[in-house]
Write an enzyme that holds these catalytic residues in place. Structure first.
Site, PDB file in Angstrom:
ATOM      1  N   CYS A 113       0.873  -1.284   0.084  1.00  0.00           N
ATOM      2  CA  CYS A 113       0.061   0.026   0.036  1.00  0.00           C
ATOM      3  C   CYS A 113       0.823   1.211   0.110  1.00  0.00           C
ATOM      4  O   CYS A 113       0.322   2.545  -0.187  1.00  0.00           O
ATOM      5  CB  CYS A 113      -0.998  -0.171   1.243  1.00  0.00           C
ATOM      6  N   HIS A 246      -2.865   7.186   2.528  1.00  0.00           N
ATOM      7  CA  HIS A 246      -3.298   5.907   1.908  1.00  0.00           C
ATOM      8  C   HIS A 246      -4.641   5.640   2.608  1.00  0.00           C
ATOM      9  O   HIS A 246      -4.881   5.613   3.749  1.00  0.00           O
ATOM     10  CB  HIS A 246      -2.394   4.627   2.435  1.00  0.00           C
ATOM     11  N   ASN A 276     -10.029  -0.177   0.471  1.00  0.00           N
ATOM     12  CA  ASN A 276      -8.810   0.003   0.367  1.00  0.00           C
ATOM     13  C   ASN A 276      -8.083  -0.483  -1.135  1.00  0.00           C
ATOM     14  O   ASN A 276      -8.239  -1.614  -1.334  1.00  0.00           O
ATOM     15  CB  ASN A 276      -8.110  -0.844   1.245  1.00  0.00           C
TER      16      ASN A 276
HETATM   17  N1  ACO Z   1     -18.819  -8.335   9.460  1.00  0.00           N
HETATM   18  C1  ACO Z   1     -19.366  -8.620  10.596  1.00  0.00           C
HETATM   19  N2  ACO Z   1     -18.442  -8.915  11.756  1.00  0.00           N
HETATM   20  C2  ACO Z   1     -17.008  -9.217  11.595  1.00  0.00           C
HETATM   21  C3  ACO Z   1     -16.635  -8.772  10.368  1.00  0.00           C
HETATM   22  C4  ACO Z   1     -17.568  -8.392   9.150  1.00  0.00           C
HETATM   23  N3  ACO Z   1     -17.122  -8.276   8.133  1.00  0.00           N
HETATM   24  N4  ACO Z   1     -15.319  -9.053  10.430  1.00  0.00           N
HETATM   25  C5  ACO Z   1     -15.145  -9.428  11.663  1.00  0.00           C
HETATM   26  N5  ACO Z   1     -16.239  -9.428  12.251  1.00  0.00           N
HETATM   27  C6  ACO Z   1     -16.508  -9.881  13.769  1.00  0.00           C
HETATM   28  C7  ACO Z   1     -15.460 -10.759  14.302  1.00  0.00           C
HETATM   29  O1  ACO Z   1     -15.977 -12.101  14.034  1.00  0.00           O
HETATM   30  C8  ACO Z   1     -15.424 -10.350  15.761  1.00  0.00           C
HETATM   31  O2  ACO Z   1     -16.911 -11.051  16.485  1.00  0.00           O
HETATM   32  P1  ACO Z   1     -16.616 -11.752  17.685  1.00  0.00           P
HETATM   33  O3  ACO Z   1     -16.342 -10.678  18.740  1.00  0.00           O
HETATM   34  O4  ACO Z   1     -17.698 -12.401  17.988  1.00  0.00           O
HETATM   35  O5  ACO Z   1     -15.482 -12.849  17.721  1.00  0.00           O
HETATM   36  C9  ACO Z   1     -15.755  -8.772  15.772  1.00  0.00           C
HETATM   37  O6  ACO Z   1     -16.364  -8.632  14.879  1.00  0.00           O
HETATM   38  C10 ACO Z   1     -14.558  -8.171  16.151  1.00  0.00           C
HETATM   39  O7  ACO Z   1     -13.481  -8.530  15.402  1.00  0.00           O
HETATM   40  P2  ACO Z   1     -12.045  -7.851  15.268  1.00  0.00           P
HETATM   41  O8  ACO Z   1     -11.255  -8.393  14.327  1.00  0.00           O
HETATM   42  O9  ACO Z   1     -11.492  -7.875  16.609  1.00  0.00           O
HETATM   43  O10 ACO Z   1     -12.523  -6.364  14.917  1.00  0.00           O
HETATM   44  P3  ACO Z   1     -11.660  -5.146  15.069  1.00  0.00           P
HETATM   45  O11 ACO Z   1     -12.323  -4.253  15.775  1.00  0.00           O
HETATM   46  O12 ACO Z   1     -10.200  -5.237  15.185  1.00  0.00           O
HETATM   47  O13 ACO Z   1     -11.945  -4.459  13.626  1.00  0.00           O
HETATM   48  C11 ACO Z   1     -10.524  -4.007  11.564  1.00  0.00           C
HETATM   49  C12 ACO Z   1     -11.217  -5.070  12.405  1.00  0.00           C
HETATM   50  C13 ACO Z   1     -11.688  -3.393  11.233  1.00  0.00           C
HETATM   51  C14 ACO Z   1     -10.040  -4.906  10.508  1.00  0.00           C
HETATM   52  C15 ACO Z   1      -9.501  -3.213  12.440  1.00  0.00           C
HETATM   53  O14 ACO Z   1      -8.578  -3.888  13.199  1.00  0.00           O
HETATM   54  C16 ACO Z   1      -8.968  -2.184  11.721  1.00  0.00           C
HETATM   55  O15 ACO Z   1      -9.368  -1.192  11.317  1.00  0.00           O
HETATM   56  N6  ACO Z   1      -7.548  -2.694  11.350  1.00  0.00           N
HETATM   57  C17 ACO Z   1      -6.947  -1.703  10.458  1.00  0.00           C
HETATM   58  C18 ACO Z   1      -6.429  -2.595   9.355  1.00  0.00           C
HETATM   59  C19 ACO Z   1      -6.751  -2.072   8.051  1.00  0.00           C
HETATM   60  O16 ACO Z   1      -7.230  -1.237   7.709  1.00  0.00           O
HETATM   61  N7  ACO Z   1      -5.998  -2.830   7.278  1.00  0.00           N
HETATM   62  C20 ACO Z   1      -5.923  -2.551   5.937  1.00  0.00           C
HETATM   63  C21 ACO Z   1      -4.822  -3.115   5.199  1.00  0.00           C
HETATM   64  S1  ACO Z   1      -3.390  -2.605   5.736  1.00  0.00           S
HETATM   65  C22 ACO Z   1      -3.118  -1.221   5.084  1.00  0.00           C
HETATM   66  O17 ACO Z   1      -3.467  -0.796   3.968  1.00  0.00           O
HETATM   67  C23 ACO Z   1      -1.902  -0.358   5.574  1.00  0.00           C
END
Ligand code: ACO
Length: 319
Positions: A113, A246, A276
């Site tokens: 990215c 980004h 993204n």
């Molecule tokens: N829809 C519904 N529920 C979901 C989904 C979905 N798509 N995905 C995960 N869940 C659920 C999980 O199963 C979990 O449920 P549980 O509590 O019953 O087990 C719950 O949501 C929480 O899951 P987490 O993975 O802990 O969610 P988190 O709050 O960490 O959010 C996210 C996830 C949005 C990916 C966050 O960590 C984030 O924004 N990270 C940044 C990563 C990013 O943006 N990456 C992009 C690529 S990297 C880059 O470009 C630099």
């Protein structure tokens, strides 16, 4: 010798795909979760036959038109992509063939990215050295090909697209400063840990991510590199007209803007409509803001990338 951005272009394949569309396609998710956690409402997904070089071609044609150039005028073509058409030849060479350019230097850059910011920095250094005068710099991705559509924690985050800029030699400064970094110690928090070997895929061919680790890392390095790049340009962050980070996640954008003390109305946001798009996200956002009249000639723009590797970097540009 300086280098300036003289044209921008972008391309998104097909119609927007909403969060509800993903749920209708059988992914166990919903609009509230995706919007609340990421700000994403739509993304575009390429058809099976569409490759990174196809998307890059459309974006490049638009950037060339905006700069008033022909493909034959280019002497450098750099494509940032992590979803190349083939293992080889490079997507840059395939794009060059489609554009009908013969003889320019052409190669790919792999910094996930951060790829566009890396590629733009490389183009700037080629031009400032005097070896090249007219560069096409492209970010083009079909991340939909490397997503595990059974992993709802990652597949809802990404989209496909391409953005391009023309960078030309100039007597007056355009690109004011650049900063690039990487730290391979963090390779495990975001990767596609597979390869092709002996005619088979070995390892895992899908994107895997530790979302929370990525979130924290991204916010820290995006704010650090913003300060570093502004210092190198000799400007305060308050002198930046537009921040184009980004587009990973609206919460990453908001946290970064807070840390660098820029109000959100100076941040260009496309993640809500594009998801993204990895290396394509920064040039897509820049092109959108140029075409809708927000980014204007003479303004200072801070472009920032962060991605797998981990890699991160920034460029301060006077448009
Ligand atoms: N829809 C519904 N529920 C979901 C989904 C979905 N798509 N995905 C995960 N869940 C659920 C999980 O199963 C979990 O449920 P549980 O509590 O019953 O087990 C719950 O949501 C929480 O899951 P987490 O993975 O802990 O969610 P988190 O709050 O960490 O959010 C996210 C996830 C949005 C990916 C966050 O960590 C984030 O924004 N990270 C940044 C990563 C990013 O943006 N990456 C992009 C690529 S990297 C880059 O470009 C630099």
């Amino acid at each position: 010798m300086f280098s300036r951005i003289t044209g921008t272009g972008s391309f998104l394949p097909g119609a927007p795909v909403s969060n509800d569309d993903l749920a209708r396609r059988g992914i166990d998710t919903n609009d509230d979760w995706i919007r609340g956690r990421t700000g994403i409402r739509f993304r575009h997904l390429a058809d099976t036959g569409q490759t990174a070089s196809d998307l890059g071609f459309e974006a490049s044609r638009r950037a060339l038109d905006a700069a008033g150039l022909q493909a034959s005028d280019l002497d450098l073509i750099i494509v940032a992509t992590s979803t190349p058409d083939f293992i080889f030849p490079s997507t840059a060479c395939l794009l060059q063939g489609k554009l009908g350019n013969h003889g320019a230097t052409a190669f790919d850059v792999q910094a996930v990215c951060s790829g566009f910011v890396f590629a733009l920095t490389i183009a700037e250094k080629f031009i400032r050295s005097g070896s090249h005068r007219r560069a096409l710099v492209v970010g083009a991705e079909v991340f939909s090909r490397i997503l595990d559509w059974n992993d709802r924690g990652t597949c809802v985050l990404f989209g496909d697209g391409a953005g391009a800029v023309i960078v030309e030699a100039s007597d007056t400064p355009g690109i004011l400063s650049t900063a690039l970094h990487a730290d391979g110690a963090h390779h495990g928090i975001l990767s596609v840990p597979g390869s092709v070997c002996g005619g088979k895929v070995t390892g895992d061919p899908f994107l895997r991510m530790d979302g929370q680790a990525v979130f924290k890392f991204a916010v820290r390095v995006l704010s650090e590199v913003a300060a570093e790049c502004c210092d190198a340009a000799g400007i305060a962050s308050s002198e930046v007209d537009w921040l184009i980070p980004h587009q990973a996640n609206i919460r990453i954008l908001e946290a970064t803007a807070r840390k660098v003390k820029m109000p959100m109305d100076k941040v260009i946001v496309t993640v809500d409509r594009h998801g993204n798009t990895s290396a394509a996200s920064v040039p897509l956002a820049l092109d959108e803001a140029v075409r809708d009249g927000r980014v204007r000639s003479g303004q200072k723009v801070l472009l920032e990338g962060v991605g797998g590797g981990f890699t991160w970097g920034a460029v301060v540009v006077e448009m």
